[in-house]
Scaffold this motif. Sequence first.
Motif, PDB file in Angstrom:
ATOM      1  N   ARG A   1       0.836  -1.204   0.000  1.00  0.00           N
ATOM      2  CA  ARG A   1       0.000   0.000   0.000  1.00  0.00           C
ATOM      3  C   ARG A   1       0.874   1.258   0.000  1.00  0.00           C
ATOM      4  O   ARG A   1       0.576   2.227  -0.700  1.00  0.00           O
TER       5      ARG A   1
ATOM      6  N   ARG B   1       2.174   1.994  -3.425  1.00  0.00           N
ATOM      7  CA  ARG B   1       1.186   2.558  -4.337  1.00  0.00           C
ATOM      8  C   ARG B   1       0.901   4.027  -3.986  1.00  0.00           C
ATOM      9  O   ARG B   1       0.796   4.876  -4.869  1.00  0.00           O
ATOM     10  N   ASP B   2       0.788   4.314  -2.707  1.00  0.00           N
ATOM     11  CA  ASP B   2       0.257   5.609  -2.308  1.00  0.00           C
ATOM     12  C   ASP B   2       1.317   6.691  -2.173  1.00  0.00           C
ATOM     13  O   ASP B   2       1.016   7.863  -2.342  1.00  0.00           O
TER      14      ASP B   2
ATOM     15  N   ALA C   1       4.699   5.777  -6.223  1.00  0.00           N
ATOM     16  CA  ALA C   1       3.570   5.812  -7.163  1.00  0.00           C
ATOM     17  C   ALA C   1       3.510   4.561  -8.030  1.00  0.00           C
ATOM     18  O   ALA C   1       3.386   4.622  -9.254  1.00  0.00           O
TER      19      ALA C   1
ATOM     20  N   ASN D   1       1.608   2.448  -9.521  1.00  0.00           N
ATOM     21  CA  ASN D   1       0.182   2.286  -9.812  1.00  0.00           C
ATOM     22  C   ASN D   1      -0.089   1.107 -10.738  1.00  0.00           C
ATOM     23  O   ASN D   1      -1.226   0.831 -11.053  1.00  0.00           O
ATOM     24  N   MET D   2       0.951   0.451 -11.198  1.00  0.00           N
ATOM     25  CA  MET D   2       0.705  -0.694 -12.093  1.00  0.00           C
ATOM     26  C   MET D   2       1.221  -1.977 -11.442  1.00  0.00           C
ATOM     27  O   MET D   2       2.400  -2.113 -11.138  1.00  0.00           O
TER      28      MET D   2
ATOM     29  N   SER E   1       5.705   1.824 -11.985  1.00  0.00           N
ATOM     30  CA  SER E   1       5.056   3.122 -11.893  1.00  0.00           C
ATOM     31  C   SER E   1       4.937   3.705 -13.285  1.00  0.00           C
ATOM     32  O   SER E   1       5.942   3.942 -13.953  1.00  0.00           O
TER      33      SER E   1
ATOM     34  N   GLU F   1       3.719   6.599 -13.917  1.00  0.00           N
ATOM     35  CA  GLU F   1       4.018   8.033 -13.860  1.00  0.00           C
ATOM     36  C   GLU F   1       5.514   8.261 -13.846  1.00  0.00           C
ATOM     37  O   GLU F   1       6.043   9.108 -14.566  1.00  0.00           O
TER      38      GLU F   1
ATOM     39  N   TRP G   1      -4.239  -3.629  -5.386  1.00  0.00           N
ATOM     40  CA  TRP G   1      -4.391  -3.674  -6.844  1.00  0.00           C
ATOM     41  C   TRP G   1      -5.376  -4.784  -7.175  1.00  0.00           C
ATOM     42  O   TRP G   1      -5.136  -5.954  -6.866  1.00  0.00           O
TER      43      TRP G   1
END
Lengths: 196, 191
Positions: free
Chosen positions: A41, A44-45, A50, A52-53, A78, A80, A108
């Motif tokens: 977590r 991701r956060d 980041a 996110n994938m 990530s 981003e 996820w």
Amino acid sequence: MSKRVLEILGEKFGHDVLETHSQFGDDTAVVSPARWLEIARFLRDDPRCAMNMFVDITAVDYLGRQTQRFEVVMHLRSLERGHRIRLKARVGDEDGQNAEIDSVVSVWKGANWFERETFDMFGVVFRGHPDLRRILMYPEFVGYPLRKDYPADKIQPLIEFRKVQDKLPPFGPDEGMSFGRQTHDYRRDEPGGEAN
Amino acid sequence: MTAPGTSVRVIEGSETGFATTKLDALLNWAKKYSLFQYPFVTACCGMEFMAMASPRFDMARFGAEAPRFSPRQADLLWVVGTISQRQAPALRRIYEQMADPKWVLAFGTCASCGGFYDNYTTVAGIDKIIPVDVYVPGCPPRPEAVLDGLMLLQDKIARGDREPGIVKPRRDAAVLGGNLVKLGKKDKAAT
């Protein structure tokens, strides 16, 4: 490139990051399974990570090579920031008992089927998974086929095989294993050798 | 329409003639050229199957072009690709649902004997589940080999032979003569 992520992880989680490793742009962290979900977590956060994938999750069976037999391996990326990281956690004992780890489906969604597959093949139990059942093998299957101690030649047919009487010469009783378990101990020029 | 100067004569009564045959032979001849196939396509051989059904190799030439994805309406089961233990009950049920007389063709080495798979998941040959009439080896088989298999099956249908058959490898005529065809190199002696 993602070494920075490893540093951030080390600062934040301290001794729960057991090992880190960077080679050829691949960055790996072995973390404590107790904080697996928390670390996921965070990755991701946290805006610096980041991640996110979710790429994949699987396991490796190191039977007889380490005290904790399985390594659960997760790849993250990530989109981003363009960096990626590999997370590992060691679970389970020699008999494959207590191979349990937190599910990251709440972090996820895409982890759902991957965790089911890992459970199906290795018997790693993901705590908190919404629907942990076999995905590739049939429900009647006993055992976990990708464990190193699953017999390589063991099959579990769903239906009874025919008693085949009408075998043709190329299909003998050892069909299906012509170059696997059979040892070819004749020479090429002997009768029955490859030259014939 | 007849051309000018020709006459038309109608054949009547005793002049018509007749052909004799055995009923079996007649029926077998009819079965041979009206195969309705059920393609059970599971793996990479499926692409070979598509190639074979497409105009270049044109399976339709053999009166076997009508695919029916319903076992009740098919009499030739093509098992094309790897059959896993999990699929085995489905395959057997489809075979059992097909109406008699029915035939099975094992397309490729996976369907014939499990191929190079020797593990917990693959059935080592569909003949462990259902009887097979023709085995076509190869990974994947050449379309020519499959057409050979189809013709072998038709021959067996015509003869009423239910023994399993296997498609033998063809020898390349160019290789048999000892003269490999060399592409892109002109023979100096010939020029």
